[in-house]
Design a protein around this motif. Structure first.
Motif: not given
Length: 479
Positions: A408-425
């Motif tokens: 669960e922790t790994a999935e949460r971190l993965s989601a945060q990392m991906v959301a950040r990449a999308i926000a950075l275009e």
């Protein structure tokens, strides 16, 4: 439409199975004999990849040996509405080859002939089961090479289906730029040809690019025509250590922004360096490291290397180690390619939740630094490797499969990392693909309208949803 997943709990596909009728199995056994295999061990081998998903295996494995046999299997499956998952070398990371509804694993590894080498035109046509190492071993005697290098000895068919890239992409591009044409077996069992050996064309829709990256959801790639490149006159590799990941990344940004035609520029964090040292018995400094390679003339390589060393020094780079002989270069790049398996050995019995993102090069330091801060705060062991020359990096979270909270922790971190990449275009994946794991992220990145268009294409080409169903955006068929 699939909504983005709730990453507070592990995501596990739960689709109703589609049984393999006895009539179809009998027809396959009659047609293919021992090449239609229902043994549990064989099915399990074809029902598992490097992802963290555990799903039942396919109901049968069929080994095809020609384009026509692939088409026959698909025509029969379409008539019975049975899923078919094309299988190459089994090296995918996001659940691409898992049998979410059962069905047939269609193994193309025996279709491994190099059909035509056109050295004068720098092209080659191969069957889908040819691996990249096999191809390069065959063509190097003609002074040629195929540069796309995802690390694993993947099949060319699988690399095309996932739009693979890898360590050389910063200079030579990805499979998207290097596939000129395809022979594809459609869901209805028809063989179609796309593209040509010409370097460009404006003839109709670009069907080649449609199938490249489709992850086996639109048809089974049987043959591929590729661009080749002359072996460079000179090659030199170097490693350089840094006090921080930030310094290594900012060095990379400066190299790219100055237009240095570097062939490879790979990042390994201290954890990855430590892992490859133990696995490959190396003595690299256990600090963030760039592993670089330069291609060109003797003078050009020397000029590039000197400029890069100067840039690195400005960012605190130390311990430059040059590798100019083939043996030394092979030693370094083999260690880099072992990084994933090496990291798994750092935590015995673990599984890796891996994710990759790709951002504009100017935002790379921001993306990596924030991701490191988050995983350090979580306490999970991790490692980073990346093709940072084109803004693409990979994070591997090492988890105990018996402890759901770690997943669960790994999935949460993965989601945060991906959301950040999308926000950075940027993109939710630079090369892993969507598969099962990143479907919610695709919605975030592309938007509902684009997903609707993708689904429309899928329904048009595969109305019964037999081609690798459940991948990219869930189920689509009208059944």
């Amino acid at each position: 439409m699939n909504a983005p997943r709730d990453f507070s709990a592990p995501a596990q596909p739960d689709y109703a199975p589609r049984p393999l009728p006895a009539e179809m199995l009998s027809a396959l056994q009659t047609r293919f004999g021992a090449r239609c295999n229902t043994a549990l061990a064989m099915r399990q081998q074809h029902g598992r990849d490097e992802s963290v998903f555990d799903l039942p295996p396919p109901e049968a494995v069929v080994f095809a040996e020609s384009n026509e046999e692939v088409a026959e299997v698909l025509a029969l499956a379409n008539a019975h509405r049975v899923p078919v998952i094309p299988y190459g070398a089994g090296t995918s990371l996001e659940g691409h080859l898992l049998a979410v509804q059962g069905g047939i694993s269609l193994d193309l590894s025996r279709m491994n002939r190099i059909l035509r080498i056109n050295a004068e035109d720098l092209t080659v046509t191969v069957q889908a089961g040819v691996t990249r190492n096999q191809l390069n071993a065959e063509i190097r005697h003609q002074g040629l090479f195929f540069p796309i290098d995802p690390g694993a000895d993947a099949s060319i068919g699988g690399m095309s289906a996932t739009r693979a890239s890898g360590t050389n992409a910063v200079r030579y591009g990805t499979m998207k730029e290097n596939v000129l044409g395809l022979t594809v077996a459609t869901a209805a069992g028809q063989l179609v040809h796309t593209g040509s050996r010409a370097r460009k064309s404006s003839a109709g829709y670009d069907l080649t690019r449609l199938y490249v990256g489709s992850e086996g959801t639109l048809g089974a790639i049987c043959e591929i025509t590729l661009r080749l490149y002359p072996l460079p006159e000179a090659v030199s590799a170097a490693v350089c250590s840094f006090e921080s990941i930030d310094a290594a990344v900012r060095t990379t940004i400066a190299i790219i922004q100055m237009g240095v035609p570097i062939a490879r520029c790979e990042l390994l964090d201290a954890h990855a360096v430590r892992a490859v040292n133990r696995h490959d018995k190396l003595t690299l400094r256990e600090a963030p490291m760039l592993l670089m390679e330069f291609h060109g003339s003797e003078a050009g390589v020397a000029e590039q290397a000197a400029l890069v060393q100067e840039i690195a020094a400005e960012h605190g780079g130390t311990d430059f180690e040059w590798a100019t002989t083939p043996e030394d270069r092979t030693r370094l790049w083999t260690a880099r390619h072992h990084a994933y398996l090496s990291a798994l050995q750092m935590k015995p019995g673990c599984r890796a939740v891996t994710t990759d993102t790709c951002v504009p090069i100017s935002r790379l330091a921001e993306s990596i630094n924030a991701s490191v801060e988050e995983v350090e705060a979580s306490g999970l062991p991790y490692f980073i490797v990346g093709h940072v020359g084109d803004g693409n990096f990979h994070m591997g979270y090492l988890i105990d499969p018996e402890l759901p909270r770690e997943r669960e922790t790994a999935e949460r971190l993965s989601a945060q990392m991906v959301a950040r990449a999308i926000a950075l275009e940027g993109s939710c994946t630079g090369e892993h693909g969507i598969g099962l794991h990143k479907q919610g992220f695709l919605v975030q990145e592309a938007g509902e309208g684009a997903i609707d268009q993708m689904r429309a294409i899928k329904r048009a080409l595969d109305p019964n949803d037999i081609m690798n169903p459940g991948k990219i955006f869930g189920l689509t068929g009208e059944r």
